[in-house]
Write an enzyme that holds these catalytic residues in place. Structure first.
Site, mmCIF file in Angstrom:
data_model
loop_
_atom_site.group_PDB
_atom_site.id
_atom_site.type_symbol
_atom_site.label_atom_id
_atom_site.label_comp_id
_atom_site.label_asym_id
_atom_site.label_seq_id
_atom_site.Cartn_x
_atom_site.Cartn_y
_atom_site.Cartn_z
ATOM 1 N N ASP A 199 21.236 1.229 17.653
ATOM 2 C CA ASP A 199 21.518 1.365 19.084
ATOM 3 C C ASP A 199 21.901 0.028 19.704
ATOM 4 O OD1 ASP A 199 19.189 -0.057 19.507
ATOM 5 O OD2 ASP A 199 18.226 1.475 20.721
ATOM 6 N N HIS B 190 11.059 2.142 18.597
ATOM 7 C CA HIS B 190 11.972 1.011 18.359
ATOM 8 C C HIS B 190 11.388 0.041 17.339
ATOM 9 C CE1 HIS B 190 14.562 2.001 21.892
ATOM 10 N NE2 HIS B 190 13.441 2.602 22.277
ATOM 11 N N GLY C 191 18.235 0.090 26.796
ATOM 12 C CA GLY C 191 18.412 -0.913 27.840
ATOM 13 C C GLY C 191 18.292 -0.331 29.233
ATOM 14 N N GLU D 195 15.496 7.976 32.001
ATOM 15 C CA GLU D 195 14.222 7.244 31.907
ATOM 16 C C GLU D 195 14.000 6.482 33.213
ATOM 17 O OE1 GLU D 195 14.236 3.968 29.125
ATOM 18 O OE2 GLU D 195 12.036 3.873 29.026
HETATM 19 N N1 ADE Z 1 14.369 -0.680 24.250
HETATM 20 C C1 ADE Z 1 13.122 -0.641 23.782
HETATM 21 N N2 ADE Z 1 12.403 0.273 24.443
HETATM 22 C C2 ADE Z 1 13.222 0.823 25.367
HETATM 23 C C3 ADE Z 1 13.074 1.810 26.364
HETATM 24 N N3 ADE Z 1 11.922 2.446 26.563
HETATM 25 N N4 ADE Z 1 14.136 2.105 27.125
HETATM 26 C C4 ADE Z 1 15.291 1.482 26.952
HETATM 27 N N5 ADE Z 1 15.496 0.543 26.038
HETATM 28 C C5 ADE Z 1 14.467 0.201 25.250
HETATM 29 ZN ZN ZN Z 2 13.135 4.013 23.811
#
Ligand code: ADE
Ligand code: ZN
Length: 340
Positions: free
Chosen positions: A139, A19, A171, A203
């Site tokens: 995103d 990111h 997010g 995640e």
């Molecule tokens: N924004 C930045 N890193 C992120 C992550 N690991 N998961 C979701 N949103 C994010």
């Molecule tokens: Zn990410």
């Protein structure tokens, strides 16, 4: 530098899941924090190190948003991208797909055209100065989809930065549910406009979110996807199609999605037949780098040099580079001598 470090340094690498704000170096963040002390970001290295210790995923997202608020001018964004290019070049990373969330800049009143121009300028300079090619993925945070999803897509379509390749969602997965229809619609529109779709899924929540990503969000890769192993039918689906899953082990430990590196499912995912790439997500926030993730895989998860080269090659294959660029990088990876 030991043998493994030298090998990882010599491997040409691509970074597919990282990111923009989460790539800001400690020096960059401290410089901005000192310019804007009222933002609440610590102004010393020790303080920032403490600020980057996350009690859970929601805490991480809060910190991420506060740091994002330090970028006030388009020139801050161009500088950030140039710094990312420099930091990646130092690790022999040749190509990056960098995820950019427009919402903090839109929220601050920066015009989309100016933000896009800054991204393009930064990418041009990163290539010219450091030889790092940047592809952008625009995103939005799923938990704020109602506010941010369409403005993110409008940013991408009306003001595409040079190198725009894809569209994503990040997010808090657990708070996406109320916006299911909206999120499906925006991804359908992104796909129709030719953007490659790369949602975060699996995640922080389970296999169901990954199913949603492959069934309804046109996913060409999955961000994280570590919870895919919960569902054997999903594993078969992903393995049969060799749909790439972008894994970031240190991130998952730092955001407390996985209790420790030793318990990280990376190896089990590969053994289950998944097509896995290795990435760093938000490297300075997690005290890591892409090279460090290869070292973590080598030292803590027992990956051999041949397996690490295989992960690097997977990254190239799963990227949105064109075929000649992929072939050239794959040949370079194959030519790196493997330590015994
Ligand atoms: N924004 C930045 N890193 C992120 C992550 N690991 N998961 C979701 N949103 C994010
Ligand atoms: Zn990410």
């Amino acid at each position: 530098m030991d043998t493994l470090e030298a090998f990882v340094a010599a491997l040409p690498k691509v970074e597919l899941h990282v990111h923009l704000v989460g790539s800001a170096s400690v020096e960059t963040v401290l410089g901005l924090a000192r310019r804007h002390p009222e933002a609440g970001v610590p102004t010393t290295a020790d303080g920032l190190g403490e600020f980057y210790r996350f009690s859970d995923f929601a805490h991480f997202l809060t910190v991420y948003r506060v740091v994002s608020g330090l970028l006030r001018e388009p020139e801050d964004i161009a500088d950030l991208v140039r710094g990312i290019g420099r930091d990646l070049a130092a690790q022999n990373v040749r190509y990056v797909e960098l995820q950019v969330s427009p919402y903090p800049f839109q929220g601050m009143g920066m015009p989309d055209a100016a933000v896009s121009e800054a991204l393009s300028t930064g990418a041009r300079d990163a290539l010219a100065r450091y030889g790092v090619r940047i592809g952008y993925i625009v995103d939005f945070p799923g938990h704020d989809a109602e506010r941010d999803a369409w403005p993110a897509l409008r940013f991408a379509l009306d003001n595409p930065p040079d190198g725009l390749v894809g569209f994503g969602i990040g997010g808090d997965e657990a708070r996406r549910a109320p916006y299911t229809d909206l999120i499906r619609d925006v991804f359908e529109a992104a796909h129709s406009a030719g953007l490659r779709c790369v949602p975060h899924a699996g995640e922080t929540t389970g296999a169901q979110t990954v199913w949603e990503a492959v069934r309804f969000l046109r996913a060409e890769r999955i961000g994280h996807g570590i919870r895919s192993l919960d569902d054997p039918a999903l594993v078969s689906y992903l393995a049969d199609r060799q749909l790439p899953v972008d894994v970031s082990p240190t991130s998952n430990v730092c955001t407390r999605c996985v209790p420790s590196i030793a318990e990280h499912p990376l190896r089990r995912m590969i053994e289950a037949g998944l097509f896995v790439t290795l990435n760093s997500d938000d490297p300075p926030m997690f005290g890591t780098s892409l090279a460090s993730e290869y070292l973590v895989a080598g030292r803590d998860l027992g990956f051999s040099p041949a397996e690490l080269a295989g992960l690097a090659a997977n990254g190239v294959r799963a990227s949105f580079l064109d075929a000649p660029a992929k072939e050239a990088l794959l040949a370079e990876i194959a030519a790196v001598p493997r330590p015994a």
